[in-house]
Write a protein that holds these residues in place. Sequence first.
Motif, PDB file in Angstrom:
ATOM      1  N   LYS A  88       6.793  -8.923   9.451  1.00 48.98           N
ATOM      2  CA  LYS A  88       8.034  -8.161   9.293  1.00 48.98           C
ATOM      3  C   LYS A  88       8.391  -8.032   7.804  1.00 48.98           C
ATOM      4  O   LYS A  88       9.387  -8.575   7.342  1.00 48.98           O
ATOM      5  CB  LYS A  88       9.166  -8.848  10.065  1.00 48.98           C
ATOM      6  CG  LYS A  88       9.001  -8.789  11.587  1.00 48.98           C
ATOM      7  CD  LYS A  88       9.149  -7.370  12.117  1.00 48.98           C
ATOM      8  CE  LYS A  88       8.986  -7.308  13.634  1.00 48.98           C
ATOM      9  NZ  LYS A  88      10.111  -7.892  14.364  1.00 48.98           N
ATOM     10  N   ASN A  89       7.533  -7.312   7.053  1.00 49.62           N
ATOM     11  CA  ASN A  89       7.836  -7.106   5.630  1.00 49.62           C
ATOM     12  C   ASN A  89       8.920  -6.038   5.483  1.00 49.62           C
ATOM     13  O   ASN A  89       9.029  -5.112   6.290  1.00 49.62           O
ATOM     14  CB  ASN A  89       6.577  -6.691   4.868  1.00 49.62           C
ATOM     15  CG  ASN A  89       5.832  -5.543   5.510  1.00 49.62           C
ATOM     16  OD1 ASN A  89       5.311  -5.696   6.609  1.00 49.62           O
ATOM     17  ND2 ASN A  89       5.770  -4.409   4.833  1.00 49.62           N
ATOM     18  N   ASP A  90       9.723  -6.184   4.429  1.00 51.33           N
ATOM     19  CA  ASP A  90      10.809  -5.230   4.179  1.00 51.33           C
ATOM     20  C   ASP A  90      10.333  -4.021   3.396  1.00 51.33           C
ATOM     21  O   ASP A  90      10.971  -2.970   3.430  1.00 51.33           O
ATOM     22  CB  ASP A  90      11.936  -5.935   3.404  1.00 51.33           C
ATOM     23  CG  ASP A  90      12.545  -7.061   4.215  1.00 51.33           C
ATOM     24  OD1 ASP A  90      13.271  -6.769   5.165  1.00 51.33           O
ATOM     25  OD2 ASP A  90      12.256  -8.239   3.908  1.00 51.33           O
ATOM     26  N   ASP A  91       9.223  -4.189   2.663  1.00 53.01           N
ATOM     27  CA  ASP A  91       8.737  -3.098   1.820  1.00 53.01           C
ATOM     28  C   ASP A  91       7.228  -3.203   1.735  1.00 53.01           C
ATOM     29  O   ASP A  91       6.648  -4.298   1.833  1.00 53.01           O
ATOM     30  CB  ASP A  91       9.364  -3.211   0.416  1.00 53.01           C
ATOM     31  CG  ASP A  91       9.211  -1.934  -0.408  1.00 53.01           C
ATOM     32  OD1 ASP A  91       8.580  -0.975   0.086  1.00 53.01           O
ATOM     33  OD2 ASP A  91       9.705  -1.907  -1.551  1.00 53.01           O
ATOM     34  N   PHE A  92       6.595  -2.048   1.569  1.00 50.39           N
ATOM     35  CA  PHE A  92       5.150  -1.988   1.340  1.00 50.39           C
ATOM     36  C   PHE A  92       4.949  -1.091   0.127  1.00 50.39           C
ATOM     37  O   PHE A  92       5.238   0.103   0.173  1.00 50.39           O
ATOM     38  CB  PHE A  92       4.423  -1.397   2.556  1.00 50.39           C
ATOM     39  CG  PHE A  92       2.917  -1.470   2.455  1.00 50.39           C
ATOM     40  CD1 PHE A  92       2.213  -2.480   3.090  1.00 50.39           C
ATOM     41  CD2 PHE A  92       2.194  -0.533   1.713  1.00 50.39           C
ATOM     42  CE1 PHE A  92       0.827  -2.559   3.004  1.00 50.39           C
ATOM     43  CE2 PHE A  92       0.810  -0.598   1.618  1.00 50.39           C
ATOM     44  CZ  PHE A  92       0.128  -1.621   2.261  1.00 50.39           C
ATOM     45  N   ILE A  93       4.499  -1.692  -0.967  1.00 45.54           N
ATOM     46  CA  ILE A  93       4.380  -0.923  -2.207  1.00 45.54           C
ATOM     47  C   ILE A  93       2.932  -0.522  -2.461  1.00 45.54           C
ATOM     48  O   ILE A  93       2.002  -1.285  -2.197  1.00 45.54           O
ATOM     49  CB  ILE A  93       4.933  -1.719  -3.411  1.00 45.54           C
ATOM     50  CG1 ILE A  93       5.053  -0.811  -4.634  1.00 45.54           C
ATOM     51  CG2 ILE A  93       4.090  -2.954  -3.696  1.00 45.54           C
ATOM     52  CD1 ILE A  93       5.901  -1.401  -5.734  1.00 45.54           C
ATOM     53  N   ARG A  94       2.770   0.693  -2.955  1.00 47.85           N
ATOM     54  CA  ARG A  94       1.459   1.182  -3.391  1.00 47.85           C
ATOM     55  C   ARG A  94       1.571   1.503  -4.879  1.00 47.85           C
ATOM     56  O   ARG A  94       2.540   2.140  -5.305  1.00 47.85           O
ATOM     57  CB  ARG A  94       1.057   2.423  -2.598  1.00 47.85           C
ATOM     58  CG  ARG A  94       0.933   2.207  -1.111  1.00 47.85           C
ATOM     59  CD  ARG A  94       0.550   3.499  -0.392  1.00 47.85           C
ATOM     60  NE  ARG A  94      -0.692   4.059  -0.915  1.00 47.85           N
ATOM     61  CZ  ARG A  94      -1.176   5.259  -0.580  1.00 47.85           C
ATOM     62  NH1 ARG A  94      -0.508   6.019   0.287  1.00 47.85           N
ATOM     63  NH2 ARG A  94      -2.305   5.704  -1.098  1.00 47.85           N
ATOM     64  N   THR A  95       0.592   1.060  -5.658  1.00 47.74           N
ATOM     65  CA  THR A  95       0.722   1.250  -7.104  1.00 47.74           C
ATOM     66  C   THR A  95       0.532   2.695  -7.534  1.00 47.74           C
ATOM     67  O   THR A  95       0.706   3.014  -8.712  1.00 47.74           O
ATOM     68  CB  THR A  95      -0.264   0.348  -7.871  1.00 47.74           C
ATOM     69  OG1 THR A  95      -1.592   0.578  -7.389  1.00 47.74           O
ATOM     70  CG2 THR A  95       0.093  -1.116  -7.684  1.00 47.74           C
TER      71      THR A  95
END
Length: 638
Positions: A88-95
């Motif tokens: 249950k991650n709050d954010d998924f970042i892509r560079t």
Amino acid sequence: MTKNFYVTTPIYYVNGDPHVGSAYTTIAADVIARYKKTMGYDVYFLTGTDEHGQKVEETAKAKGMTPQQWTDSMAPRFMEMWKKLNIKNDDFIRTTEERHKKAVAKILKTVWEKGDIYKGEYEGKYCVSCETFVPENQVVNGNCCPDCGKELRMVKEESYFFRMSKYQDALLKHIDEHPDFILPRSRRNEVISFIKQGLQDLSISRNTFEWGIPIEFAPGHITYVWFDALTNYITAVGYENNAEEFAKRWTNGEVVHLLGKDIVRFHAIIWPCMLLSAGVKLPDKIVAHGWWTSEGEKMSKSKGNVVAPLEEVAKYGLDAFRYYLLREVTFGNDGDYSTKGVITRINSDLANDLGNLLNRTLGMYKKYFGDEIVKGGVYEEIDNEIKTLFTETLASVDDAMSRLEFSRALEFIWKFISRMNKYIDETMPWILVKDESKKERLATVMNMLVESLYKIAVLVSPYMPESAQKIWNQLGFNEDIEKALIENVRNWDIIPAGHKLGEATPIFPRIEVQKEVKEKNPVNKDLKIENPISIDEFGKVDIRVVELLEADRVKGSDKLLKFKVNDGKNIRQIVSGIAKYYPNPEELVGKKVLAVVNLNPVTLMGELSQGMLLSSEEKKRIKLVEIDSSVKVGSKIK
């Protein structure tokens, strides 16, 4: 005032699929995030993908794709995997996102304006796999990277350098003043030792390939992938465009980075120096875990022993997989993933201990009182012991979790579970039920058991959220356990009389291990036949039982013996090259042996040979194949 907690995984490199190592880190981050929520923290949990660099550019080209197309095809694989592992991650970042490019531009500009970046030229050894230059004093095995072991390339190029050496003393001072900054302590000592060798300035730009974030003040240069990647941690909490959010999550929050031990130096040296230069608070904890082997061997595709998370989940269940990973090994140490280990944990910890406690409690309660909780009230000293132990358990679990010691925290929880199983045996409800005057005491005992399970479910929910919810449901509570708070289960007598219990079904079925019955004489099913012949070809060979009537040496030969044999119809002569092995050939007279009787006759050393005696060879010794004396002469061998 609500405390803020921010936890991150490393951003995973898109050149490979998620595996048990990345699953381990991400599940660990999910567990600590869930635990902090039960402690009332405002939690933010970040994961994502690292999408720039020379390796990505080369891989995309090899696949006939642009780097963006390649990364766009890979990032969703991680998103889908985490969803299936109940992350249950709050954010998924892509560079490759615009927000991240802006954050990298901002930190570069800040460090540049501070005078901590200068132009120079780099000539040295470079690891394409790790995307880092390797100083000569760190090269291993002749010309290999100290981190991944791969061959280094010699590179010479114009570069911009970050004055990392400037922050050596400040970083050592920070590590010294914050004992838990790098965990476990073995990694802390490793980092300190490395820093004391002398930090060199870091090349932070590249101009020999194009796939990266351009540097505003350095035309033709792109950002070194680690300077780019590490910045993701502050990108996601508003460094570039949301000062209020950044103050809440980073500056005034507890920040914890979880990662594998192979990248601890980047996180514990380069990243803190970047932040010191940029005037940003350092993270509170950098926690490095070990590597996993499989059945005692290093995982590799060639060996076919790579642990595939979703395959393990299909075999054992998601919560059992999550539990095993964090229970089996102390976070920070290397671990071995084994089928035997998983099954033992499931049968012993989950089925026997927790599952048995739940099944016995609900079974007895319904048998003695029906579906509703009845009022108790007669307490004994043993009940106070249980309450004291639970209070101690909460404190011990929190202490362990504060240092990300997941396995140790579970040990404390299971100590309480074991104590409650023992409590059943000590209070003996089956005896109490026989005495009407003990009915209120029986109710107290059974209520203690139900309430302990209610509390245990909350404690195990970060590790096994689905199973914890099932425990609550069986106890008759339909609320979302993910919203449960430790504070609300600290006290006892919180389940009122009249509360209706749910239906009991096994949550953790035992896994029956199929014992391998070893064949006494196993057949080699992969047997390869040398010089194969058909049954028809074999049928042409006429093998008969013959009796040796005479045996003598062939004159002029030290190898040949001549035999007169009875084949059941005729007396024939056979010459055989076995003189070396039978120095007294007359001893063979009267024996029955096997002979091929349909060979074309030949002459050997002037002697006629009308067949061939069959022999065996063992350890370079030839021996005639003898037949039992009761077998009739002339019998055909089929």
